[in-house]
Design a protein around this motif. Structure first.
Motif, short mmCIF file in Angstrom:
data_model
loop_
_atom_site.label_atom_id
_atom_site.label_comp_id
_atom_site.label_asym_id
_atom_site.label_seq_id
_atom_site.Cartn_x
_atom_site.Cartn_y
_atom_site.Cartn_z
N LYS A 642 0.85 -1.18 0.00
CA LYS A 642 0.00 0.00 0.00
C LYS A 642 0.89 1.23 0.00
N ALA A 643 0.50 2.27 -0.75
CA ALA A 643 1.32 3.47 -0.82
C ALA A 643 0.43 4.65 -1.16
N GLY A 644 0.96 5.84 -0.89
CA GLY A 644 0.18 7.03 -1.19
C GLY A 644 0.99 8.30 -1.03
N LEU A 645 0.45 9.37 -1.57
CA LEU A 645 1.03 10.70 -1.46
C LEU A 645 -0.10 11.67 -1.13
N THR A 646 0.08 12.43 -0.05
CA THR A 646 -0.96 13.36 0.41
C THR A 646 -0.38 14.77 0.54
N TRP A 647 -1.04 15.71 -0.12
CA TRP A 647 -0.72 17.11 0.06
C TRP A 647 -1.82 17.73 0.92
N ARG A 648 -1.40 18.35 2.02
CA ARG A 648 -2.36 18.88 2.97
C ARG A 648 -1.95 20.28 3.41
N VAL A 649 -2.87 21.21 3.31
CA VAL A 649 -2.71 22.56 3.84
C VAL A 649 -3.81 22.76 4.86
N GLU A 650 -3.44 23.01 6.11
CA GLU A 650 -4.41 23.10 7.19
C GLU A 650 -5.54 24.07 6.84
N GLN A 651 -6.78 23.57 7.04
CA GLN A 651 -8.00 24.36 6.82
C GLN A 651 -8.19 24.79 5.38
N LYS A 654 -6.85 19.00 1.17
CA LYS A 654 -6.37 17.65 1.41
C LYS A 654 -6.54 16.87 0.11
N LEU A 655 -5.42 16.43 -0.48
CA LEU A 655 -5.45 15.73 -1.77
C LEU A 655 -4.57 14.50 -1.66
N SER A 656 -5.14 13.32 -1.96
CA SER A 656 -4.40 12.06 -1.80
C SER A 656 -4.52 11.18 -3.03
N LEU A 657 -3.42 10.57 -3.39
CA LEU A 657 -3.38 9.51 -4.38
C LEU A 657 -2.86 8.27 -3.68
N THR A 658 -3.66 7.21 -3.63
CA THR A 658 -3.29 5.99 -2.92
C THR A 658 -3.34 4.80 -3.85
N ALA A 659 -2.57 3.78 -3.52
CA ALA A 659 -2.52 2.56 -4.33
C ALA A 659 -2.49 1.34 -3.42
N VAL A 660 -3.17 0.28 -3.85
CA VAL A 660 -3.14 -1.01 -3.17
C VAL A 660 -2.80 -2.07 -4.21
N SER A 661 -1.81 -2.89 -3.90
CA SER A 661 -1.37 -3.92 -4.83
C SER A 661 -1.24 -5.24 -4.08
N ALA A 662 -1.88 -6.28 -4.60
CA ALA A 662 -1.86 -7.61 -3.96
C ALA A 662 -1.37 -8.65 -4.95
N ALA A 663 -0.58 -9.58 -4.46
CA ALA A 663 -0.11 -10.69 -5.28
C ALA A 663 -1.25 -11.67 -5.53
N ALA A 664 -1.05 -12.55 -6.49
CA ALA A 664 -2.03 -13.62 -6.72
C ALA A 664 -2.14 -14.47 -5.46
N GLN A 665 -3.34 -15.01 -5.25
CA GLN A 665 -3.59 -15.76 -4.01
C GLN A 665 -4.63 -16.85 -4.27
N TYR A 666 -4.49 -17.94 -3.55
CA TYR A 666 -5.49 -19.00 -3.63
C TYR A 666 -6.72 -18.60 -2.83
N TRP A 667 -7.88 -19.04 -3.27
CA TRP A 667 -9.12 -18.70 -2.56
C TRP A 667 -9.66 -19.86 -1.75
N GLN A 668 -9.03 -21.04 -1.86
CA GLN A 668 -9.40 -22.16 -0.99
C GLN A 668 -8.14 -22.91 -0.61
N ASP A 669 -8.18 -23.58 0.54
CA ASP A 669 -6.98 -24.19 1.11
C ASP A 669 -6.43 -25.33 0.25
#
Length: 742
Positions: A642-651, A654-669
């Protein structure tokens, strides 16, 4: 006063030596100044002063003090206080997301809400009636059954013990923080191996003036969201009320949903040592269920709807009465008494796609959960920064379960004219006592031993069983006593750094379905042992320079006695402890504010980048199933970043760009595909990366503009699969709106 994250500040006599040094130097300087002033006054009054002695020049000595208060303030932007109210969290791995430091989260977008929570896997279901979370490959995310989700330290599950599922979540606009606790979380709060996700509700400050706001948001897929608040104080009384409504058409036919939420908080603070409060939460949600798709169906048309007649309803009401008192001499008491009612209803028929004919009947289901609990905790601050905590938790649940069959595929929710299909009376009881102590030792070492003793009892009495079963009616009860132990060790070093180590036990309670599944020919009298975990975590975190925070750790979790259904012949099934798994890996978080060392930060401007990664190696180490040892458990991706960049000026902004990246995964045991031909489901969920963009722009004190785009690149993917099929995730979606404040 309220049992929220507040740093425990000791009096001077109990401060660490690092803190006492600057104060001692300040005292010497003040004393010297007063002495010099007195001498000048004597001279001015004409008194005769003795001749000064000869002056000796001494070597220069530079004394530099460490501002521990600034370090604590910087650290608390990212993690919980070492002693938070009546709870000890030092040596536990904690991460805190302050929601007022990021753009508004609309429509409970869990990817955005948990973007700063390392390792938490969100398995998306685009409806507001079910929430699916998992962590470190410890269990299937279905209904978040292996994660303890709480609101202000009170479980949000349907029934904490017998049916620990998550069907209701408060809107993000009503939350102040998201606390993620792992390593010792079971000793702090109770059942489920790890972690605890505690949602901290917004509270007005004492003495706050009256204010009101309204938020109006629209978006694609027919999204409309409104969130409205009133809050203020008068003398010793403070209150906050909110009312919200969210609706959406969804991305598929029969995916429309709506949610209503209302909250009321009232506190009475007669003095600075006493606090009484009342908290009321109400959530009402309903949604169509368009059904799951096979992989070929998803490839052909991700908007296909095999169940246009299915629907889900959730009502949850909760009342909390609380009291906090400071007794002096380091003693503090916090008590919470709560009552909750949840009604979980559904209408479900088999899924078909044209040109197949519709099913002949549907099942109307109703589960009610009447739960109540008491949480009492005391804390004693003693010595030089030491603290002792102890307490007890009592919980009871009364949870009737009923089903009816009907030939009307659109039967109303409260229609009881159908044929009874299932009727069970279910109850759960849970009791726990616990104690922890943080010992401060020389050389900035601290040790936290923990102990917790828990007892559960679950019971099921059945009067009607499904007609396709041949087993006898269920009349089962089972009780277990589980002792838990933990040990944490930490060391402060340098300026703002700390190493931590924690080894602790956890467990997953025996559920109603583990003891007696209502939908299988379960052989009676074969309740399995509860699943248990032993968790090791060692890491380092801190704020070594202005604007930088880091937290990196290695973990190892042995999870034993996993429970599964096993066929003993062609008809009968027994619930057994089928095996053990091991989850080990690395979890790290890095956050840096590029403007913190500059003058822009003093004017409230920040440019913060954050990144977290969870590297996971999970596998079965023992199993009663042939060939299972060595396989990877379900929902255990090798990496989750997970990653992101946030620019914030009080009051202002607030501007954010976020990313979520997941590897391949099995869905049953089993790590195997399911079905064939038109019903085929691949063994693995493909890897995916999703980008979200969101921003708030404060035009002035009264007007704020809101806007955002989820799944910015319009990634076509899915991350939730069951044996009945997969659920397509949302494509690109947007919203825009305005908030008006008085």
């Amino acid at each position: 006063m309220r049992d929220n994250p507040t740093f425990l500040i000791a009096p001077y006599s109990t401060m660490p030596r690092r803190a006492a040094l600057p104060l001692a130097l300040a005292s010497i300087l003040i004393l010297t100044a007063f002495t010099a002033a007195a001498q000048q006054a004597d001279t001015a009054s004409g008194s005769t002063a003795p001749a000064p002695p000869s002056v000796t020049t001494l070597p220069r000595i530079d004394v530099r003090g460490f501002d521990w208060r600034a370090y604590v303030a910087a650290k608390l932007k990212h993690q919980m206080a070492e002693v938070a109210g009546t709870k000890i969290t030092v040596t536990k791995k904690t991460t805190v997301t302050h929601l007022d430091l990021q753009p508004t989260v609309i429509d409970n977008n869990l990817q955005q809400l948990l973007a700063r929570s390392p390792g938490v896997l969100v398995s998306q279901q685009p409806t507001p009636t079910q929430f699916n979370l998992s962590y470190r490959g410890l269990g299937n995310p279905q209904e978040s059954e292996y994660v303890l989700v709480m609101q202000d330290g009170i479980p949000l599950e349907s029934d904490w013990i017998g049916f620990p599922t998550l069907y209701a979540m408060p809107l993000a606009q009503s939350l102040d923080q998201v606390q993620l606790i792992r390593g010792g979380s079971s000793l702090l709060y109770g059942p489920e191996p790890a972690p605890v996700i505690n949602l901290v509700t917004k509270r007005p400050k004492p003495g706050a003036p009256f204010s009101a706001s309204t938020e109006q948001v629209v978006g694609n897929h027919g999204l409309y969201s409104t969130y409205n608040t009133l809050e203020g104080s008068s003398g010793a009384w403070t209150f906050r009320a909110d009312a919200a409504y969210v609706r959406s058409d969804g991305t598929r036919p029969n995916a429309q949903s709506q949610m209503r939420q209302g909250d009321f908080y009232l506190e009475y603070r007669p003095d600075d040592k006493h606090l009484w409060w009342l908290d009321l939460h109400a959530i009402n949600a309903d949604s169509g269920d368009p059904g799951r798709l096979s992989y070929p169906q998803w490839q052909a048309d991700p908007r296909a709807t095999p169940t246009p007649w299915n629907r889900d309803w959730v009502d949850r009401d909760q009342l909390v009465l609380g009291h906090t008192r400071e007794f002096g001499d380091g003693w503090r008491l916090t008590g919470k008494l709560w009552f909750a009612y949840q009604d979980l209803a559904s209408r479900a028929a088999n899924g078909v796609l044209a040109p197949q004919p519709p099913p002949a009947s549907t099942t109307l289901q109703d589960e009610q959960f009447r739960t109540r609990g008491l949480d009492l905790r005391v804390r004693k601050a003693w010595g030089h920064g030491n603290a002792f905590t102890a307490g007890t938790v009592l919980f009871q649940g009364n949870d009737p379960f009923r089903q009816w069959s009907s030939s009307d595929l659109y039967v109303e929710r409260f229609d009881r004219t159908g044929t009874p299909r299932l009727r069970q009376a279910r109850s759960s009881d849970y009791y726990a006592v616990f104690a922890e102590n943080v010992f401060r030792l020389p050389h900035e070492i601290h040790i936290v031993p923990s102990v917790r003793l828990e007892r559960e009892r679950v019971a099921v009495d059945e009067t009607v069983r499904p007609p396709f079963l041949s087993r006898p009616l269920i009349h089962e009860a089972d009780a277990r006593t589980v002792p838990l132990f933990g040990l944490g060790i930490g060391n402060d070093f340098g300026h703002g750094n700390e190493t931590y180590f924690n080894v602790s036990q956890g467990w997953r309670p025996l559920r109603y379905f583990d003891m007696a599944s209502p939908f299988a020919n379960i052989v009676p009298g074969h309740a399995p042992d509860p699943s248990k975990s032993l968790s090791w975590e060692a890491g380092v975190h801190g704020v070594p320079v202005t604007g930088l925070y880091y937290d990196a750790s290695l973990f190892w979790i042995d999870f034993k006695n996993r429970i599964e259904a096993q066929h003993i012949n062609a008809i009968d099934v027994v619930e057994v402890n089928t095996g053990d798994t091991c989850s080990r890996g690395f979890e790290g978080l890095l956050s840096y504010d590029f403007l913190a060392p500059t003058a822009l930060a003093t004017r409230g401007e920040h440019l913060e980048a954050f990144a977290s990664v969870s590297l996971l190696n999970a596998k079965f180490t023992a199993s009663a199933i042939p060939g299972q040892v060595g396989k990877i458990p379900a929902y255990a991706p090798r990496y989750l970043a997970k990653a992101g960049l946030t620019w914030r000026v009080e009051q202002r902004v607030k501007l954010s760009l976020t990313a979520v990246s997941a590897a391949a995964q099995y869905w049953q045991d089993s790590d195997q595909p399911f079905g064939s031909g038109p019903s085929y489901l691949p063994a693995r969920i493909p890897a995916y990366t999703v980008l979200d963009l969101a921003g708030d722009w404060q035009l002035n004190h009264n007007v704020k503009l809101l806007a955002g785009i989820s799944n910015l690149a319009d990634r076509r993917y899915y991350d939730r699969v069951w044996q009945t099929g997969l659920e397509p995730a949302y494509g690109r979606s947007w919203y825009t709106g305005v908030q008006l404040k008085l």
